[in-house]
Design a protein around this motif. Structure first.
Motif, PDB file in Angstrom:
ATOM      1  N   VAL A   1      27.758  49.406  39.400  1.00  0.00           N
ATOM      2  CA  VAL A   1      28.802  48.694  38.608  1.00  0.00           C
ATOM      3  C   VAL A   1      28.621  47.151  38.602  1.00  0.00           C
ATOM      4  CG1 VAL A   1      31.144  48.272  39.093  1.00  0.00           C
ATOM      5  CG2 VAL A   1      30.284  50.685  39.656  1.00  0.00           C
ATOM      6  N   LEU A   2      28.126  46.436  39.963  1.00  0.00           N
ATOM      7  CA  LEU A   2      27.798  45.333  39.908  1.00  0.00           C
ATOM      8  C   LEU A   2      26.794  44.836  39.066  1.00  0.00           C
ATOM      9  CD1 LEU A   2      28.776  44.668  43.343  1.00  0.00           C
ATOM     10  CD2 LEU A   2      30.346  44.001  41.667  1.00  0.00           C
ATOM     11  N   ILE A   3      25.334  45.288  39.303  1.00  0.00           N
ATOM     12  CA  ILE A   3      24.070  44.568  38.753  1.00  0.00           C
ATOM     13  C   ILE A   3      24.229  45.255  37.207  1.00  0.00           C
ATOM     14  CG2 ILE A   3      21.729  44.905  38.725  1.00  0.00           C
ATOM     15  CD1 ILE A   3      22.072  45.233  41.873  1.00  0.00           C
ATOM     16  N   GLY A   4      24.432  46.488  37.009  1.00  0.00           N
ATOM     17  CA  GLY A   4      24.213  46.962  35.501  1.00  0.00           C
ATOM     18  C   GLY A   4      25.230  46.309  34.664  1.00  0.00           C
ATOM     19  N   THR A   5      26.769  46.122  35.328  1.00  0.00           N
ATOM     20  CA  THR A   5      27.815  45.445  34.453  1.00  0.00           C
ATOM     21  C   THR A   5      27.311  43.966  34.295  1.00  0.00           C
ATOM     22  OG1 THR A   5      29.056  47.050  35.181  1.00  0.00           O
ATOM     23  CG2 THR A   5      30.037  45.019  34.144  1.00  0.00           C
ATOM     24  N   ALA A   6      26.540  43.329  35.216  1.00  0.00           N
ATOM     25  CA  ALA A   6      26.336  41.868  35.008  1.00  0.00           C
ATOM     26  C   ALA A   6      25.263  41.852  33.978  1.00  0.00           C
ATOM     27  CB  ALA A   6      25.925  41.152  36.347  1.00  0.00           C
ATOM     28  N   ALA A   7      24.382  42.637  33.965  1.00  0.00           N
ATOM     29  CA  ALA A   7      23.366  42.641  32.990  1.00  0.00           C
ATOM     30  C   ALA A   7      23.704  42.929  31.457  1.00  0.00           C
ATOM     31  CB  ALA A   7      22.131  43.826  33.351  1.00  0.00           C
ATOM     32  N   THR A   8      24.705  43.770  31.320  1.00  0.00           N
ATOM     33  CA  THR A   8      25.273  43.893  30.137  1.00  0.00           C
ATOM     34  C   THR A   8      26.128  42.673  29.678  1.00  0.00           C
ATOM     35  OG1 THR A   8      25.424  46.190  30.317  1.00  0.00           O
ATOM     36  CG2 THR A   8      26.869  45.242  28.750  1.00  0.00           C
ATOM     37  N   LEU A   9      26.976  42.161  30.720  1.00  0.00           N
ATOM     38  CA  LEU A   9      27.629  40.824  30.407  1.00  0.00           C
ATOM     39  C   LEU A   9      26.579  39.539  29.881  1.00  0.00           C
ATOM     40  CD1 LEU A   9      29.969  39.102  30.362  1.00  0.00           C
ATOM     41  CD2 LEU A   9      29.767  38.763  32.830  1.00  0.00           C
ATOM     42  N   VAL A  10      25.559  39.433  30.795  1.00  0.00           N
ATOM     43  CA  VAL A  10      24.651  38.370  30.313  1.00  0.00           C
ATOM     44  C   VAL A  10      24.120  38.687  28.942  1.00  0.00           C
ATOM     45  CG1 VAL A  10      22.476  37.217  31.015  1.00  0.00           C
ATOM     46  CG2 VAL A  10      24.221  37.514  32.844  1.00  0.00           C
ATOM     47  N   SER A  11      23.527  40.071  28.790  1.00  0.00           N
ATOM     48  CA  SER A  11      22.962  40.461  27.476  1.00  0.00           C
ATOM     49  C   SER A  11      24.019  40.118  26.399  1.00  0.00           C
ATOM     50  CB  SER A  11      22.469  41.879  27.423  1.00  0.00           C
ATOM     51  OG  SER A  11      21.918  42.165  28.526  1.00  0.00           O
ATOM     52  N   SER A  12      25.424  40.403  26.486  1.00  0.00           N
ATOM     53  CA  SER A  12      26.119  40.384  25.521  1.00  0.00           C
ATOM     54  C   SER A  12      26.468  38.896  25.186  1.00  0.00           C
ATOM     55  CB  SER A  12      27.474  41.145  25.894  1.00  0.00           C
ATOM     56  OG  SER A  12      27.538  42.383  26.004  1.00  0.00           O
ATOM     57  N   LEU A  13      26.615  37.930  26.363  1.00  0.00           N
ATOM     58  CA  LEU A  13      26.604  36.519  25.915  1.00  0.00           C
ATOM     59  C   LEU A  13      25.676  36.016  25.174  1.00  0.00           C
ATOM     60  CD1 LEU A  13      28.265  35.560  29.424  1.00  0.00           C
ATOM     61  CD2 LEU A  13      29.530  35.362  27.286  1.00  0.00           C
ATOM     62  N   LEU A  14      24.341  36.485  25.612  1.00  0.00           N
ATOM     63  CA  LEU A  14      23.229  35.818  24.638  1.00  0.00           C
ATOM     64  C   LEU A  14      23.281  36.466  23.512  1.00  0.00           C
ATOM     65  CD1 LEU A  14      20.495  36.144  27.924  1.00  0.00           C
ATOM     66  CD2 LEU A  14      21.444  33.891  26.740  1.00  0.00           C
ATOM     67  N   VAL A  15      23.637  37.604  23.159  1.00  0.00           N
ATOM     68  CA  VAL A  15      23.670  38.087  21.877  1.00  0.00           C
ATOM     69  C   VAL A  15      24.749  37.199  20.986  1.00  0.00           C
ATOM     70  CG1 VAL A  15      24.329  40.208  20.355  1.00  0.00           C
ATOM     71  CG2 VAL A  15      22.875  40.210  22.292  1.00  0.00           C
ATOM     72  N   ALA A  16      25.872  37.217  21.658  1.00  0.00           N
ATOM     73  CA  ALA A  16      26.995  36.148  21.105  1.00  0.00           C
ATOM     74  C   ALA A  16      26.772  34.851  20.622  1.00  0.00           C
ATOM     75  CB  ALA A  16      28.304  36.582  21.916  1.00  0.00           C
ATOM     76  N   TYR A  17      26.088  34.254  21.678  1.00  0.00           N
ATOM     77  CA  TYR A  17      26.196  32.674  21.617  1.00  0.00           C
ATOM     78  C   TYR A  17      24.427  32.013  21.709  1.00  0.00           C
ATOM     79  CZ  TYR A  17      30.908  32.762  22.872  1.00  0.00           C
ATOM     80  OH  TYR A  17      32.284  33.019  22.910  1.00  0.00           O
TER      81      TYR A  17
END
Length: 167
Positions: A74-90
């Motif tokens: 929940v913590l590590i996998g979700t953090a990876a998706t959050l960081v990936s999404s932010l990099l895709v977006a910005y």
């Protein structure tokens, strides 16, 4: 609350729900060392609408509660998706560049997690997770490339940037 804000909240809730449902329906191969999480296609939506970082991350968070790795996923996998999404977006001027972030970040983050929690070989885990992520992401990439001229497709999810994207 404005109509625009209400629509953003509703569309992010829909994205989160679709991510969650896609992961649960495909759960036999959405978790573990060898995984292809089809819902990761949705990360590429962040290229077209930055606010979808919220929906994709919430969907991943909810889905990871179903992981056999428990709260660490929940913590590590979700953090990876959050960081990936932010990099895709910005940090992605082109859609092809946007495909790189989730593959690399999930390979290393989930590879580390599998190594740490299950004592699986790190490089092997990173490779398998990266390959699975690449499969999902490139299916999404192909989908967006095929539908890029279809205005109705972009209107369906309210794309508001990169409408004239190339590779």
């Amino acid at each position: 609350m404005t109509v625009s804000l209400t629509r953003k909240i509703a569309s992010n809730a829909i994205v989160a729900a679709i991510y969650f449902l896609l992961t649960m329906v495909t759960s036999p191969f959405a978790f573990g060392q060898i995984q292809v999480r089809i819902a990761e296609i949705m990360i590429l939506l962040c290229f077209f609408r930055r606010d979808f970082v919220i929906g994709v991350t919430l969907g991943c968070l909810m889905a990871n509660f179903g992981s056999t790795l428990g709260m660490w996923d929940v913590l590590i996998g979700t953090a990876a998706t959050l960081v990936s999404s932010l990099l895709v977006a910005y940090a992605s001027p082109k859609l092809l560049i946007a495909t790189i972030w989730p593959i690399l970040i999930n390979a290393f983050a989930v590879g580390f997690e599998l190594n740490w929690l299950l004592e699986l070989p790190f490089w092997e885990s990173a490779l398998f997770v990266g390959i699975g992520e690449a499969i999902a992401i490139f299916v999404g990439y192909a989908l967006f490339m095929v539908t890029k001229k279809n205005k109705g497709f972009h209107d369906a999810f309210g794309a508001n940037r990169h409408l004239d994207f190339r590779f």
